[in-house]
Design an enzyme around this catalytic site. Structure first.
Site, PDB file in Angstrom:
ATOM      1  N   THR A 109      45.990  21.365  73.140  1.00  0.00           N
ATOM      2  CA  THR A 109      45.976  22.594  72.375  1.00  0.00           C
ATOM      3  C   THR A 109      47.474  22.531  71.458  1.00  0.00           C
ATOM      4  O   THR A 109      47.033  22.545  70.040  1.00  0.00           O
ATOM      5  CB  THR A 109      46.066  23.919  72.735  1.00  0.00           C
ATOM      6  OG1 THR A 109      46.569  24.416  74.010  1.00  0.00           O
ATOM      7  CG2 THR A 109      44.131  24.315  73.674  1.00  0.00           C
ATOM      8  N   GLU A 152      40.560  30.452  71.437  1.00  0.00           N
ATOM      9  CA  GLU A 152      41.660  31.591  72.101  1.00  0.00           C
ATOM     10  C   GLU A 152      41.515  32.712  72.944  1.00  0.00           C
ATOM     11  O   GLU A 152      41.524  32.943  73.462  1.00  0.00           O
ATOM     12  CB  GLU A 152      42.222  31.667  70.831  1.00  0.00           C
ATOM     13  CG  GLU A 152      43.753  30.177  70.758  1.00  0.00           C
ATOM     14  CD  GLU A 152      44.834  29.577  71.510  1.00  0.00           C
ATOM     15  OE1 GLU A 152      45.314  30.666  72.752  1.00  0.00           O
ATOM     16  OE2 GLU A 152      45.003  28.639  71.247  1.00  0.00           O
ATOM     17  N   TRP A 189      58.066  35.796  68.790  1.00  0.00           N
ATOM     18  CA  TRP A 189      57.440  36.073  67.022  1.00  0.00           C
ATOM     19  C   TRP A 189      55.725  37.088  67.550  1.00  0.00           C
ATOM     20  O   TRP A 189      55.725  37.194  69.071  1.00  0.00           O
ATOM     21  CB  TRP A 189      56.420  35.043  65.775  1.00  0.00           C
ATOM     22  CG  TRP A 189      55.444  33.652  66.919  1.00  0.00           C
ATOM     23  CD1 TRP A 189      56.648  32.923  67.852  1.00  0.00           C
ATOM     24  CD2 TRP A 189      54.571  33.677  67.124  1.00  0.00           C
ATOM     25  NE1 TRP A 189      54.943  31.977  68.161  1.00  0.00           N
ATOM     26  CE2 TRP A 189      53.688  33.045  67.633  1.00  0.00           C
ATOM     27  CE3 TRP A 189      53.704  34.660  66.650  1.00  0.00           C
ATOM     28  CZ2 TRP A 189      52.736  32.163  68.331  1.00  0.00           C
ATOM     29  CZ3 TRP A 189      51.901  34.437  66.551  1.00  0.00           C
ATOM     30  CH2 TRP A 189      51.588  33.156  67.458  1.00  0.00           C
ATOM     31  N   GLU A 227      46.942  22.478  78.039  1.00  0.00           N
ATOM     32  CA  GLU A 227      47.665  23.034  77.179  1.00  0.00           C
ATOM     33  C   GLU A 227      48.753  21.879  75.692  1.00  0.00           C
ATOM     34  O   GLU A 227      48.576  21.770  75.072  1.00  0.00           O
ATOM     35  CB  GLU A 227      49.319  23.172  77.905  1.00  0.00           C
ATOM     36  CG  GLU A 227      48.690  24.845  78.794  1.00  0.00           C
ATOM     37  CD  GLU A 227      48.799  25.895  78.237  1.00  0.00           C
ATOM     38  OE1 GLU A 227      48.683  25.916  77.090  1.00  0.00           O
ATOM     39  OE2 GLU A 227      48.746  27.533  78.607  1.00  0.00           O
ATOM     40  N   HIS A 244      47.731  34.007  70.061  1.00  0.00           N
ATOM     41  CA  HIS A 244      47.160  33.375  69.569  1.00  0.00           C
ATOM     42  C   HIS A 244      45.511  33.769  68.893  1.00  0.00           C
ATOM     43  O   HIS A 244      45.526  33.703  67.949  1.00  0.00           O
ATOM     44  CB  HIS A 244      47.285  32.032  70.251  1.00  0.00           C
ATOM     45  CG  HIS A 244      48.371  31.197  70.902  1.00  0.00           C
ATOM     46  ND1 HIS A 244      48.411  30.762  72.263  1.00  0.00           N
ATOM     47  CD2 HIS A 244      49.212  31.563  70.646  1.00  0.00           C
ATOM     48  CE1 HIS A 244      49.199  30.276  72.412  1.00  0.00           C
ATOM     49  NE2 HIS A 244      49.899  30.620  71.926  1.00  0.00           N
ATOM     50  N   GLU A 247      50.153  33.781  75.893  1.00  0.00           N
ATOM     51  CA  GLU A 247      48.536  33.363  74.465  1.00  0.00           C
ATOM     52  C   GLU A 247      47.927  34.176  74.072  1.00  0.00           C
ATOM     53  O   GLU A 247      47.176  33.713  73.245  1.00  0.00           O
ATOM     54  CB  GLU A 247      47.705  33.069  75.867  1.00  0.00           C
ATOM     55  CG  GLU A 247      47.887  31.211  76.493  1.00  0.00           C
ATOM     56  CD  GLU A 247      47.765  29.975  75.597  1.00  0.00           C
ATOM     57  OE1 GLU A 247      47.364  30.079  74.376  1.00  0.00           O
ATOM     58  OE2 GLU A 247      48.700  28.977  76.208  1.00  0.00           O
ATOM     59  N   ASP A 302      54.385  27.394  71.333  1.00  0.00           N
ATOM     60  CA  ASP A 302      54.240  27.962  72.782  1.00  0.00           C
ATOM     61  C   ASP A 302      53.364  27.041  73.217  1.00  0.00           C
ATOM     62  O   ASP A 302      53.298  26.707  74.322  1.00  0.00           O
ATOM     63  CB  ASP A 302      53.073  28.936  72.477  1.00  0.00           C
ATOM     64  CG  ASP A 302      53.599  30.417  71.794  1.00  0.00           C
ATOM     65  OD1 ASP A 302      55.256  30.466  71.345  1.00  0.00           O
ATOM     66  OD2 ASP A 302      53.226  31.820  71.798  1.00  0.00           O
ATOM     67  N   GLU A 303      52.501  26.899  72.844  1.00  0.00           N
ATOM     68  CA  GLU A 303      51.410  25.163  73.454  1.00  0.00           C
ATOM     69  C   GLU A 303      52.186  24.675  74.342  1.00  0.00           C
ATOM     70  O   GLU A 303      52.288  23.982  75.639  1.00  0.00           O
ATOM     71  CB  GLU A 303      50.041  24.790  72.504  1.00  0.00           C
ATOM     72  CG  GLU A 303      49.353  25.221  71.964  1.00  0.00           C
ATOM     73  CD  GLU A 303      48.597  26.745  73.041  1.00  0.00           C
ATOM     74  OE1 GLU A 303      48.894  26.960  74.494  1.00  0.00           O
ATOM     75  OE2 GLU A 303      47.414  27.163  72.548  1.00  0.00           O
ATOM     76  N   HIS A 341      54.420  25.639  77.310  1.00  0.00           N
ATOM     77  CA  HIS A 341      52.721  26.317  78.345  1.00  0.00           C
ATOM     78  C   HIS A 341      52.720  25.068  78.934  1.00  0.00           C
ATOM     79  O   HIS A 341      52.840  24.394  80.325  1.00  0.00           O
ATOM     80  CB  HIS A 341      51.929  26.827  78.150  1.00  0.00           C
ATOM     81  CG  HIS A 341      52.563  27.893  78.035  1.00  0.00           C
ATOM     82  ND1 HIS A 341      51.370  28.747  76.695  1.00  0.00           N
ATOM     83  CD2 HIS A 341      53.646  28.932  77.365  1.00  0.00           C
ATOM     84  CE1 HIS A 341      51.317  29.846  76.151  1.00  0.00           C
ATOM     85  NE2 HIS A 341      52.805  30.033  76.497  1.00  0.00           N
TER      86      HIS A 341
HETATM   87 FE   FE2 Z   1      47.919  27.195  75.517  1.00  0.00          FE
HETATM   88 FE   FE2 Z   2      47.029  29.483  73.145  1.00  0.00          FE
END
Ligand code: FE2
Ligand code: FE2
Length: 316
Positions: A157, A66, A23, A154, A104, A101, A186-187, A190
């Site tokens: 977040t 971020e 995305w 991570e 974000h 990242e 996403d976090e 990670h």
């Molecule tokens: Fe992150």
């Molecule tokens: Fe992030």
């Protein structure tokens, strides 16, 4: 770092998604080349009106955190074994992680700009300050301490973006909720990566990882935006108020801190690690006892009540 580099390269595609199909911020934002742009922005502003003051404050703090990505990239590049070779595996990881990242802050910043709730100039000043101030997280250039830190961060977040997503939904902002939801996922990926790296290192160097884990927990994991300030303030002055709002809303609390630690203990199977030397055993003892101690402290924390007015937020 050399030892796990091969493992990391083999698994990189599980932890980071292909650029062409992942995305992008524009998937969620009104398209300014379309005729319905202004109408869409109006809708966005209408929904944003329902967000509580604390939620806007937390969202701005999260966004600035971020946006301070240059700090994290340059710091990780100084970690032992990362920047030795510009074309090496770890630099590749770092660039690709940074690239993911970067979306974000990009997405949240554009949302906030369109929302009409934010004094963008004040927010931008805080962002510039935070990048200029950097951070001091006590990891030095040690890869173990750094990956323990990133594992923790991570996960933190992931929790906070996920909670903002559900509060945004509660306040009637479905679009924001969706945005924070995709960022949170996403976090989570990670977090999986960094915890996995540590898990791999534990297999070959258990005592040093244990000692590093103990050391990081003794120092306490500070948040990457701990130097956050507003115009005219000393470094760190705004962070307390941001953290208070997050605690009050239940977006990120002292209990979450303990639960993240418990998750890491479980994921890394700390209890059953073998081959520890004396110092490693002592470190494990400390780690295993810490969650109960921190829980007692967390339970005593009262919700902060101070009503602080941020320069970032427009009165409505
Ligand atoms: Fe992150
Ligand atoms: Fe992030």
């Amino acid at each position: 770092m050399k030892h796990i580099e091969k493992y990391m390269l083999e698994h990189m595609n599980d932890y980071l998604k292909p650029i062409d199909t992942i995305w992008q911020p524009s998937d969620f934002l009104p398209d300014s080349s379309h005729d319905d742009f202004f109408e869409k922005v109006k809708d966005l502003q209408e929904s944003a009106k329902g967000l509580s003051y604390d939620l806007v404050a937390v969202l701005i703090g999260d966004t600035i955190t971020e946006e301070a990505l240059p700090t994290y990239e340059s710091w990780l590049a100084t970690v032992e074994g990362v920047s030795k070779d510009e074309e090496g595996g770890w630099m590749r990881w770092l660039r690709n992680w940074t690239a993911e990242e970067n979306r974000h802050g990009d997405l949240l910043n554009k949302y906030l700009y369109l929302s009409g709730r934010v004094n963008m100039r004040q927010m931008e000043i805080s962002t510039q300050y935070l990048i200029a101030d950097g951070f001091d997280i006590g990891t030095d250039r040690d890869p173990y301490r750094n990956f323990i830190y990133t594992s923790f961060q991570e996960l933190a977040t992931n929790i906070s973006h996920r909670r903002v997503a559900s509060l945004a939904k509660r306040d009637g902002d479905a679009l924001l909720s969706k945005m924070c939801g995709v960022i949170a996922s996403d976090e989570a990926r990670h977090a999986k990566a960094y915890t996995d790296f540590i898990f791999q290192i534990l297999k070959v160097d258990p005592s040093e990882v244990m000692i590093a884990f103990e050391d990081m927990m003794r120092k306490k994991i500070v948040m990457p935006a701990h130097f956050l300030r507003e115009i005219g303030q000393k470094a760190g002055a705004a962070f307390e108020h941001f953290a208070d709002a997050a605690q009050r809303l239940g977006v990120y609390t002292a209990v979450d801190y303990v639960e993240i630690m418990q998750d890491l203990i479980k994921d890394w199977q700390i209890e059953s690690v073998t081959g520890l030397n004396d110092a490693g055993e002592r470190a494990r003892d400390y780690i295993m006892k810490l969650p109960a101690r921190l829980t007692r402290i967390a339970e005593r924390i009262k919700n902060p009540t101070l009503e602080y007015k941020f320069s970032w937020i427009n009165a409505i």
